[in-house]
Design a protein around this motif. Structure first.
Motif, mmCIF file in Angstrom:
data_model
loop_
_atom_site.group_PDB
_atom_site.id
_atom_site.type_symbol
_atom_site.label_atom_id
_atom_site.label_comp_id
_atom_site.label_asym_id
_atom_site.label_seq_id
_atom_site.Cartn_x
_atom_site.Cartn_y
_atom_site.Cartn_z
ATOM 1 N N GLY A 1 0.799 -1.227 0.000
ATOM 2 C CA GLY A 1 0.000 0.000 0.000
ATOM 3 C C GLY A 1 0.829 1.274 0.000
ATOM 4 O O GLY A 1 0.314 2.341 0.304
ATOM 5 N N GLY B 1 -0.066 9.955 -6.358
ATOM 6 C CA GLY B 1 -0.357 8.711 -7.064
ATOM 7 C C GLY B 1 -1.845 8.450 -7.219
ATOM 8 O O GLY B 1 -2.275 7.811 -8.184
ATOM 9 N N ALA B 2 -2.663 8.976 -6.287
ATOM 10 C CA ALA B 2 -4.101 8.740 -6.330
ATOM 11 C C ALA B 2 -4.776 9.503 -7.464
ATOM 12 O O ALA B 2 -5.953 9.269 -7.759
ATOM 13 N N MET C 1 -5.112 -0.387 2.598
ATOM 14 C CA MET C 1 -6.199 -0.317 1.625
ATOM 15 C C MET C 1 -6.639 1.129 1.354
ATOM 16 O O MET C 1 -7.174 1.440 0.290
ATOM 17 N N THR D 1 -4.908 3.857 1.030
ATOM 18 C CA THR D 1 -3.911 4.748 0.435
ATOM 19 C C THR D 1 -4.511 5.708 -0.597
ATOM 20 O O THR D 1 -4.221 6.905 -0.580
ATOM 21 N N VAL D 2 -5.364 5.195 -1.474
ATOM 22 C CA VAL D 2 -5.918 6.045 -2.522
ATOM 23 C C VAL D 2 -6.946 7.021 -1.928
ATOM 24 O O VAL D 2 -6.960 8.203 -2.251
#
Lengths: 309, 304
Positions: B27, B192-193, B229, B231-232
């Motif tokens: 993650g 990154g998201a 989970m 992270t986004v």
């Protein structure tokens, strides 16, 4: 002197367990060393911490290679030679494992000494937060050495966990003391041994390493993406499973957002999870727009596969 | 890729160039950004990596890269990139390297190096007009050693070195502004998201020469204390709450590529992370939450 090694994985709190036990010994008037040892700090990586406690000044230094008590928070480490769980144990060493099958491990490791299981402390209320491993392991270890009083242990827990800003100190304390009480039958089973004095310790077996050429000492990697030979799929406790019927073949959101490049999308836009490398972060489960990815416990996934076969 | 313009998610690479099997945490928001960047940059790069979490990428004999990688100390990655660039330029000049085999020097560091230890070497490299891309994965602390406070740690966050009820009392350094003040070729914040925004900025970065910074916020499950989970979701919330403005500096001007509207309260972002748990438990610290909100409000008021 008591020499205790705690083995665990990053995140299981074995550094904290060592700190609690160290402080408890200190509270009983012992001289104490406690220190963690890890490579790169990462959740899940094997690490250990060690505690020396002595009634006289400690003149030993460094990693403990002749432990009197070895505490293992994660039984999967037993199978991992690099974790070094069994390093230096003798028939006099007590091994305390977080397992349901202490006798099984004793047989598998062909270990002649005492193997005990970390007491199973139930979450309260049932289904609530599972007990903190560090609290339980430290509590059990404190009872096994037989020289730490209950109230000294409680004080050590307060000292160590308060400094970490733990919010549920009362609960941590209950778990520690419950583990302490549960080990009463084995109180004092860890033997206190004479401390080695400076100059008495045997010289280590030195290995002379001759100076190599730079080409050999700092070698190049010429392969590309060789990291794929490391199978990080073993890290998973849950695996993401794609339901092809629900996957709407979107513009590879799962594959782009998977941190580990572990989801490949083929020409007809079907995503495939690379279970050899998927670490089980479950980011894909969280981001899939039609919720077509489920998280399945690894144990169950293996069973399902067997049935399918 | 210079002729091809990324317009939608479908234009993003579906096959990944960065190898799996790295030792990064499950993650990892930094690895997420790196693979999105690397999928676009590709193997014609020399990654100059300062000590940090990502030191573990190329762990002998394994590497996730398809091109070169060089390891430097924390303070000297831009100096390493200078050496790489100079060597390539000499080879090109002597015609020992055909132009089509030219490589891009890419510095890769965490915030400890980018905001702190390596800042002097970075400033000097920008001053010299070094042609390189600097990619920083900013997880707001010294993550590889247990999340001690760094110059990128935000106000109020708990770290290993600021574990009290108030968390870190200082301020996050504004690295974007520090870079922009040097008047370099390009500066951009990414996450990154938001892969599309990231890809567009990388596309622009490769189209220009000179010093270029890609500054990525890197949600860190280990250091920020949340479920991998999320992270986004945490990354998206950083953007939607205005905590992490997505912007770029080019041709002397700063523009925002995403203006959150409506802007969510910072609380939505903070409450998801263990490093801010002391703001909510055992008693809610309204004063500190308001302080954090006020900083964000002030920023966006100035943006106008």
């Amino acid at each position: 002197m008591f020499r205790i090694r705690f083995h665990g994985r990053g995140g299981q709190g074995m550094k904290t367990a060592g700190n609690i036990l160290g402080s408890a010994f200190f509270g009983e008037g012992f001289e104490v060393q406690d220190a963690p040892r890890y490579g790169a700090e990462r959740r899940g990586a094997p690490l250990f911490s060690y505690v020396r406690a002595s009634r006289t000044p400690i003149q030993e230094r460094g990693v403990i290679d002749n432990p009197d008590l070895v505490v293992v928070a994660d039984e999967s480490l037993m199978m991992l030679p690099a974790a070094g769980v069994m390093q230096g144990v003798t028939a006099d060493t007590v091994i305390l494992i977080n397992t349901r099958d202490a006798q099984g491990w004793q047989a598998r490791a062909r270990f002649p000494g005492v193997v005990l299981a970390v007491p199973a402390i139930a979450a309260s209320p049932p289904g609530g937060t599972p007990p903190l491993q560090s609290a339980v392991c430290a509590g059990a270890a404190a009872r096994l050495v037989g020289v730490i009083r209950r109230e000294t242990l409680a004080q050590a827990v307060r000292l160590e966990l308060d400094a970490r800003g733990r919010l549920m100190l009362d609960q941590d304390l209950r778990w520690t003391l419950a583990a302490y009480d549960a080990m009463s039958a084995h109180a004092g089973c860890v033997r206190e041994r004479v401390a080695e004095r400076n100059g008495v310790t045997a010289a280590p077996d030195w290995i002379d390493v001759p100076q190599d050429s730079v080409r050999r000492a700092a070698p190049d990697i010429h392969a590309t993406a060789s990291s794929e030979q490391s199978l990080t799929g073993t890290w998973r406790s849950f695996r993401p499973v794609i339901d092809p019927g629900h996957c709407n073949r979107c513009s590879w959101i799962c594959g782009t957002l998977c941190p580990d490049s572990a989801i490949r999308v083929d020409a007809d836009r079907t995503p495939h999870i690379d279970y050899d490398h998927c670490k089980g972060c479950l980011v894909c489960v969280a981001v899939c727009p039609p919720h077509a990815i489920r998280a399945v416990a690894e144990g169950k996934a293996a069973a399902c596969e067997k049935i399918a076969q | 890729m210079s002729e091809f313009v990324i317009k939608s998610m479908k234009d993003l690479p579906s096959v990944h160039l960065l190898g799996a099997g790295t030792a990064m945490c499950a993650g990892c928001g930094g690895l997420q950004a790196l693979h999105e960047v690397y999928d676009l940059l590709g193997h014609k790069t020399v990654v100059v990596n300062a000590a940090g979490c990502m030191t573990l990428l190329a762990n002998y004999p394994y590497t996730p890269f398809r091109g070169s990688w060089l390891y430097t100390s924390m303070a000297s990655a831009p100096a390493g990139a200078q050496g790489v660039r100079d060597a390539l330029d000499i080879l090109l000049e002597k015609k020992r390297l055909p132009p089509e085999e030219n490589l891009t020097a890419v510095v890769l560091t965490g915030d400890g190096s980018a905001y702190g230890m390596g800042l002097s070497a970075t400033s000097a490299a920008i001053e010299r007009g070094l042609d390189f891309i600097y990619l920083c994965y900013d997880n707001e602390g010294y993550g590889n050693t247990g999340q001690q406070t760094s110059a990128a740690t935000p106000h109020g966050a708990r770290t290993a070195t600021h574990a009290g009820v108030a968390g870190f009392g200082g301020e996050k350094k504004d690295l974007f502004a520090i870079w922009a003040a040097h008047r370099p070729a390009y500066v951009a914040t990414v996450i990154g998201a938001e892969p599309l925004d990231l890809a567009r900025k990388i596309q622009h970065a490769v189209s220009v020469k000179g010093p270029r910074l890609i500054l990525s916020l890197a949600p860190c499950p280990t250091g920020w204390d949340y479920d991998p989970m999320d992270t986004v979701e945490i990354g998206r919330l950083a953007v939607k709450t205005g905590i992490w403005p997505l912007k770029e500096y080019r041709d002397g001007k700063v523009s925002h590529t995403r203006v959150p509207h409506p802007r969510l309260p910072v609380e939505d972002y903070l409450v998801k992370q263990g490093r801010f748990a002391h703001l909510f438990q055992p008693v809610r610290n309204d004063k500190l939450i308001a302080e954090i909100q006020a900083r964000v409000d002030e920023y966006w008021r100035d943006v106008g």
